[in-house]
Motif scaffolding. Sequence first.
Motif, PDB file in Angstrom:
ATOM      1  N   ASP A 150       0.475  -1.208   0.039  1.00 44.82           N
ATOM      2  CA  ASP A 150      -0.043  -0.149   0.043  1.00 44.82           C
ATOM      3  C   ASP A 150       1.034   1.454  -0.011  1.00 44.82           C
ATOM      4  OD1 ASP A 150      -1.589   1.949   0.813  1.00 44.82           O
ATOM      5  OD2 ASP A 150      -2.813   0.605   2.125  1.00 44.82           O
ATOM      6  N   CYS A 151       1.277   1.838  -1.364  1.00 45.99           N
ATOM      7  CA  CYS A 151       1.683   3.246  -1.554  1.00 45.99           C
ATOM      8  C   CYS A 151       1.825   4.107  -0.116  1.00 45.99           C
ATOM      9  CB  CYS A 151       1.716   3.489  -2.301  1.00 45.99           C
ATOM     10  SG  CYS A 151       2.066   3.308  -3.711  1.00 45.99           S
ATOM     11  N   SER A 152       0.462   4.142   0.042  1.00 46.20           N
ATOM     12  CA  SER A 152      -0.308   5.820   1.179  1.00 46.20           C
ATOM     13  C   SER A 152       0.020   5.220   3.007  1.00 46.20           C
ATOM     14  CB  SER A 152      -1.636   5.887   1.063  1.00 46.20           C
ATOM     15  OG  SER A 152      -2.598   4.202   1.677  1.00 46.20           O
ATOM     16  N   LEU A 172       4.274  -2.272  -5.970  1.00 47.47           N
ATOM     17  CA  LEU A 172       3.133  -1.056  -5.639  1.00 47.47           C
ATOM     18  C   LEU A 172       1.804  -1.332  -7.079  1.00 47.47           C
ATOM     19  CD1 LEU A 172       5.699   1.453  -6.209  1.00 47.47           C
ATOM     20  CD2 LEU A 172       4.935   0.432  -3.841  1.00 47.47           C
ATOM     21  N   GLU A 179      -4.155   8.264  -6.839  1.00 48.68           N
ATOM     22  CA  GLU A 179      -3.215   7.699  -6.006  1.00 48.68           C
ATOM     23  C   GLU A 179      -2.376   7.850  -6.670  1.00 48.68           C
ATOM     24  OE1 GLU A 179      -4.452   4.039  -5.568  1.00 48.68           O
ATOM     25  OE2 GLU A 179      -5.725   4.170  -4.464  1.00 48.68           O
ATOM     26  N   TRP A 183       1.812   7.325  -4.755  1.00 52.97           N
ATOM     27  CA  TRP A 183       2.838   6.572  -5.263  1.00 52.97           C
ATOM     28  C   TRP A 183       4.141   7.022  -5.445  1.00 52.97           C
ATOM     29  CZ3 TRP A 183       5.460   5.963 -10.116  1.00 52.97           C
ATOM     30  CH2 TRP A 183       5.906   4.740 -10.546  1.00 52.97           C
ATOM     31  N   ALA A 186       6.153   6.722  -2.598  1.00 52.26           N
ATOM     32  CA  ALA A 186       6.717   5.774  -1.948  1.00 52.26           C
ATOM     33  C   ALA A 186       7.555   4.803  -3.078  1.00 52.26           C
ATOM     34  CB  ALA A 186       5.365   4.631  -2.425  1.00 52.26           C
ATOM     35  N   SER A 202       4.980  -2.162 -10.504  1.00 52.32           N
ATOM     36  CA  SER A 202       4.015  -1.966 -10.923  1.00 52.32           C
ATOM     37  C   SER A 202       2.284  -1.746 -10.994  1.00 52.32           C
ATOM     38  CB  SER A 202       3.086  -0.178 -10.242  1.00 52.32           C
ATOM     39  OG  SER A 202       2.633  -0.141 -10.336  1.00 52.32           O
TER      40      SER A 202
END
Length: 281
Positions: A150-152, A172, A179, A183, A186, A202
Amino acid sequence: MGWPKAITQWWSDDVGYLSIPFTWLLPEARQRVIQGNMFVSRWVVGGPAVELLSSYLAGLANVEIGHGMAGILQRVNPEATRTTLGCPNRCRFCAIGQRRIEGKFRELDDWPNLPIVCDSNLTAASMRHFEKVISRLRDLSWCDFNQGLDCSRLTQPHARLLATLNRPVIRLALDSDAERVPWESAVHRLLDAGLAKRSIRSYVLVGFDESPAAAWERCEWIEAWGIKAYPQWFHALDALERNRVTFEQVAHGWTYAEQQRIMGYYYRHRGQPGVLHAIPQ
């Protein structure tokens, strides 16, 4: 060992077991059970598809719905493991986020130490749990965070720990344009920690409330970073037909040919991209 795109079947004594990963395999599973097998007196069926549409096989003679059998993941893929279950996010397109499968997010006390990590949201775990996972993975010659991170929620401490692993594959996801900022953050954290771009992949959700042009642009934007994009076609959670283009998707401009074009380009290196390469800002 790759992931099978079919039903996993095995026998024990006179019991037949079916693990069904996708809802569009349920008609095939139903037919197998109805036709029967001379060595099987009863069937136990399970897997994500059954969790989503349990009524499809319920009521058939000699059929039992199974839940959470020990070691089932390793029957499907002997190199796969899971250290948490569930996901705290509530994404509309996701069966896990909708609590249709896996239930509430929780950390497991123990798990087989295998290289393909299938947690639905590993970075949602406590840092103590994450450190334990990384410590155990260091004993392996490679690892793959197969379901994506989860990038967040991916922080610099996460990135530094990931960089201590042997030959990691970091996956990712960029599910929507909203998002892009997390992203990018991250990716920067992973690169700053010392991970190479070739270690980062990704996923890209396509066909969910967007046009083909928007999906192509997002995939090409990722590739312009030097990171491989893997589009993932959105299926309705009750889909009984693989790769079906729904009325909602048609309304956004999708056709079966356009779906095949974007998947063929990124997975089979066939055809031309739908948009020019985007330049990251």
